[in-house]
Enzyme design. Structure first.
Site, PDB file in Angstrom:
ATOM      1  N   HIS A   1     -15.550  -2.426   7.840  1.00  0.00           N
ATOM      2  CA  HIS A   1     -14.777  -1.949   6.694  1.00  0.00           C
ATOM      3  C   HIS A   1     -14.784  -2.912   5.525  1.00  0.00           C
ATOM      4  CE1 HIS A   1     -12.604   0.752   9.770  1.00  0.00           C
ATOM      5  NE2 HIS A   1     -13.503   1.458   9.117  1.00  0.00           N
TER       6      HIS A   1
ATOM      7  N   LYS B   1       0.813  -1.223   0.000  1.00  0.00           N
ATOM      8  CA  LYS B   1       0.000   0.000   0.000  1.00  0.00           C
ATOM      9  C   LYS B   1       0.846   1.273   0.000  1.00  0.00           C
ATOM     10  CE  LYS B   1      -4.161  -2.037   1.858  1.00  0.00           C
ATOM     11  NZ  LYS B   1      -5.528  -1.639   2.103  1.00  0.00           N
TER      12      LYS B   1
ATOM     13  N   ARG C   1      -7.316  -7.524  -9.635  1.00  0.00           N
ATOM     14  CA  ARG C   1      -8.065  -8.770  -9.854  1.00  0.00           C
ATOM     15  C   ARG C   1      -9.511  -8.419 -10.153  1.00  0.00           C
ATOM     16  NH1 ARG C   1     -11.009  -8.251  -5.196  1.00  0.00           N
ATOM     17  NH2 ARG C   1      -9.853  -7.478  -3.411  1.00  0.00           N
TER      18      ARG C   1
ATOM     19  N   GLU D   1      -2.620   6.970   7.841  1.00  0.00           N
ATOM     20  CA  GLU D   1      -3.413   7.875   6.999  1.00  0.00           C
ATOM     21  C   GLU D   1      -4.313   8.704   7.901  1.00  0.00           C
ATOM     22  OE1 GLU D   1      -4.294   4.916   3.212  1.00  0.00           O
ATOM     23  OE2 GLU D   1      -5.969   5.725   4.340  1.00  0.00           O
TER      24      GLU D   1
HETATM   25  P1  ADP Z   1      -8.435  -3.401   2.957  1.00  0.00           P
HETATM   26  O1  ADP Z   1      -7.522  -3.531   1.775  1.00  0.00           O
HETATM   27  O2  ADP Z   1      -7.856  -3.979   4.220  1.00  0.00           O
HETATM   28  O3  ADP Z   1      -9.843  -3.836   2.707  1.00  0.00           O
HETATM   29  P2  ADP Z   1      -8.837  -0.579   2.345  1.00  0.00           P
HETATM   30  O4  ADP Z   1      -7.692   0.345   2.298  1.00  0.00           O
HETATM   31  O5  ADP Z   1      -9.375  -1.059   1.034  1.00  0.00           O
HETATM   32  O6  ADP Z   1      -8.481  -1.827   3.275  1.00  0.00           O
HETATM   33  O7  ADP Z   1     -10.036   0.077   3.159  1.00  0.00           O
HETATM   34  C1  ADP Z   1     -11.207  -0.656   3.468  1.00  0.00           C
HETATM   35  C2  ADP Z   1     -12.255   0.281   4.038  1.00  0.00           C
HETATM   36  O8  ADP Z   1     -11.765   0.915   5.221  1.00  0.00           O
HETATM   37  C3  ADP Z   1     -12.674   1.423   3.129  1.00  0.00           C
HETATM   38  O9  ADP Z   1     -13.665   1.059   2.215  1.00  0.00           O
HETATM   39  C4  ADP Z   1     -13.188   2.412   4.158  1.00  0.00           C
HETATM   40  O10 ADP Z   1     -14.452   2.024   4.628  1.00  0.00           O
HETATM   41  C5  ADP Z   1     -12.237   2.251   5.317  1.00  0.00           C
HETATM   42  N1  ADP Z   1     -11.079   3.187   5.217  1.00  0.00           N
HETATM   43  C6  ADP Z   1      -9.884   2.927   4.677  1.00  0.00           C
HETATM   44  N2  ADP Z   1      -9.069   4.000   4.762  1.00  0.00           N
HETATM   45  C7  ADP Z   1      -9.772   4.979   5.372  1.00  0.00           C
HETATM   46  C8  ADP Z   1      -9.481   6.338   5.773  1.00  0.00           C
HETATM   47  N3  ADP Z   1      -8.296   6.880   5.565  1.00  0.00           N
HETATM   48  N4  ADP Z   1     -10.467   7.041   6.377  1.00  0.00           N
HETATM   49  C9  ADP Z   1     -11.678   6.490   6.615  1.00  0.00           C
HETATM   50  N5  ADP Z   1     -11.995   5.218   6.282  1.00  0.00           N
HETATM   51  C10 ADP Z   1     -11.067   4.463   5.668  1.00  0.00           C
END
Ligand code: ADP
Length: 501
Positions: free
Chosen positions: A235, A116, A291, A200
């Site tokens: 999430h 990431k 993917r 973040e």
């Molecule tokens: P993973 O790859 O573990 O699923 P992601 O980076 O795709 O994680 O994030 C999954 C979810 O987490 C997002 O759809 C959102 O709901 C929440 N999320 C991720 N980053 C943030 C952020 N910086 N602020 C608020 N919510 C976040």
């Protein structure tokens, strides 16, 4: 076109890939673990081979075994689906190294996007806005504390190698940081073999909006519009739709162009998704999934583009036959993930044998399922049983259609989250398109059981219904009360569940 494909997956996505391959005249080779021997993907493939016992590490995650099998049975390509080996750069490299076609991007692209922090660096370099925060992992809790103060609370700690919400921690205040950092790092190490964590800014009420891209091996890349995936639990996505009800045409174009830039920055080949968080007209790169996504059908429904077909065609070296201006979005599509989880108990996984399954049909309804009556649902695999997808002329029509389809759906033997979906379809903020990733937190009433008495009455009616249906061998005479969640159905059929009513 490649002539044969081994599908290194199970469940609904394996079935979906088999269907796509069949339509392209490609021979389909399924693999399965011992308990999956009578699963739909096994029954529907041209050939199927057992690769080990239930545990994924002993079956679906055995990359070398899968490659050996592909060579032995003469498969030309391997399709990884999603999950399992789909985003393992080393697996993609081994497939190509064995002289087989990996259906997906190159291993370099997977490696770059799988990290990431590396992905964030590359996106920032390509003028794709990223969520404010770091592009490098922090060394220790002290550095984490310093950086978090600079970024501003609340912050989100994330595993660099993350996925599936693992290694992620929201931190509201400085005094909680050290403990959260240690927990995130530990969890990341256990899940990914890499404990690196970065930080973040935690956005307050963003929407999750992602863009589907397709790139061929000849330098052509298009996007296929967005999917809104804001309704999530822990999430992780539960309901997805296309298009998003919030984007203006200008925002759609800007996000689409940013997604194409992101894909081009890594020489993307195949179907991929650029995920963004969207808040107050601004959007920020979250991650790229290299993917096919679970929620790809909503894009297929509004664009008419078959994404699995294009994965196969691109892997066969074909050029895209359409350009960005040919892509049109028609109508509205919604997908509800039917998972074997009990939303009334914090989404605890539910296991058992599916004793009864009535699949919705009719105009504009699509069922991408991986189970049939008799299927055993265990803790070994993802709880996603099926995806119920609808298409309608507009969002309102799609919501009505989904409500109708959910009314038709009956699953007995395991709990599912279908009753929650029925409530969501009727909820006013959802209907108004007023969504954010906090939707379920802000609507706790959707996760509460009906009054026990009501549940018992409903359970009695549900039992009578099932008996009636079985006795007459036809459709039930009693109409299922629309306020009643389907959980009661299971509880009625299996009295040992009744004590939980
Ligand atoms: P993973 O790859 O573990 O699923 P992601 O980076 O795709 O994680 O994030 C999954 C979810 O987490 C997002 O759809 C959102 O709901 C929440 N999320 C991720 N980053 C943030 C952020 N910086 N602020 C608020 N919510 C976040």
């Amino acid at each position: 076109m490649i002539s044969s494909v081994l599908i290194a997956n199970r469940g609904e996505i394996a079935v979906r890939i088999i269907r796509g391959a069949r339509e392209c005249g490609v021979r389909t080779i399924a693999v399965y673990s011992e308990p999956d021997r009578l699963s739909p993907h096994v029954l529907e493939a041209d050939e199927a081979y057992c690769i080990g016992p239930a545990a994924s590490v002993d079956s679906y995650l055995r990359g070398e075994t899968l490659i050996e099998l592909a060579k032995t049975v003469g498969a030309e390509a391997i399709h990884p689906g999603y999950g399992f080996l789909a985003e393992r750069a080393d697996f993609a490299a081994a497939v190509e190294g064995a002289g087989l076609v990996f259906i997906g991007p190159t291993s370099d692209t997977i490696a770059a996007m799988g990290d990431k922090t590396e992905a964030r660096r590359r996106m920032a370099d390509s003028d794709v806005p990223i969520v404010p925060g770091l592009t490098d992992a922090v060394a220790d809790a002290d550095e984490a504390e310093k950086k978090a103060t600079e970024i501003g609370y609340p912050v989100l700690l994330k595993a660099s190698a993350g996925g599936g919400g693992k290694g992620m921690r929201v931190v509201e205040k400085p005094e909680d940081l050290t403990r959260a950092f240690e927990a995130a790092s530990r969890e990341a190490l256990a899940a990914f073999g890499d404990g690196s964590v970065y930080i973040e800014r935690y956005l307050a009420r963003p929407r999750h909006i992602e863009i589907q891209v397709l790139g061929d091996a000849h330098g052509n890349t298009v996007h296929l519009g967005e999917r809104e995936c804001s309704i999530q639990r822990r999430h992780q996505k539960l309901v997805e739709e296309a298009p998003s009800s919030v984007l203006t045409e200008e925002e759609r174009t800007a996000m689409g162009q940013a997604a194409v830039r992101a894909a081009e920055a890594v020489g993307y080949r195949g179907a991929g998704t650029i995920e963004f968080l969207y808040e107050d007209g601004e959007f920020f790169f979250l991650e790229m999934n290299t993917r096919i996504q679970v929620e790809h059908p909503v894009t297929e429904m509004v664009t008419g583009v078959d994404l699995v077909e294009w994965q196969l065609r691109i892997a066969s070296g074909e050029k895209l036959t359409f350009t960005q201006s040919d892509v049109e979005l028609t109508g509205h599509s919604i997908e509800c993930r039917i998972t074997s989880e009990d939303h009334l108990s914090g989404f605890l996984p539910s296991t058992g044998v599916i004793t009864h399954l009535k699949i919705p049909t009719g105009p504009g309804v699509r069922w991408d399922g991986g189970v049939i009556e008799g299927s055993e649902v265990s803790l070994h695999y993802d709880p996603l049983l099926a995806k119920l997808v609808v298409h309608g002329a507009d969002r309102k029509a799609a919501i009505s259609r989904m409500s109708r389809a959910l009314e038709e759906l009956m699953v007995a033997g395991v709990e599912t989250c279908a009753p929650l979906h029925r409530r969501v379809m009727e909820e006013q903020d959802f209907k108004a398109g007023a969504l954010s990733i906090r939707y379920l937190d802000e609507h706790p009433e959707l996760l509460e059981a009906d009054a026990p008495e009501e549940m018992m009455i409903a359970a009695t009616i549900a039992a009578a219904l099932l008996e009636d249906e079985h006795r007459r061998g036809g459709p039930p005479r009693i109409k299922r009360p629309s306020s009643e969640p389907l959980n009661a159905w299971r509880r009625a059929v299996h009295p040992w569940g009744a004590d939980r009513c």
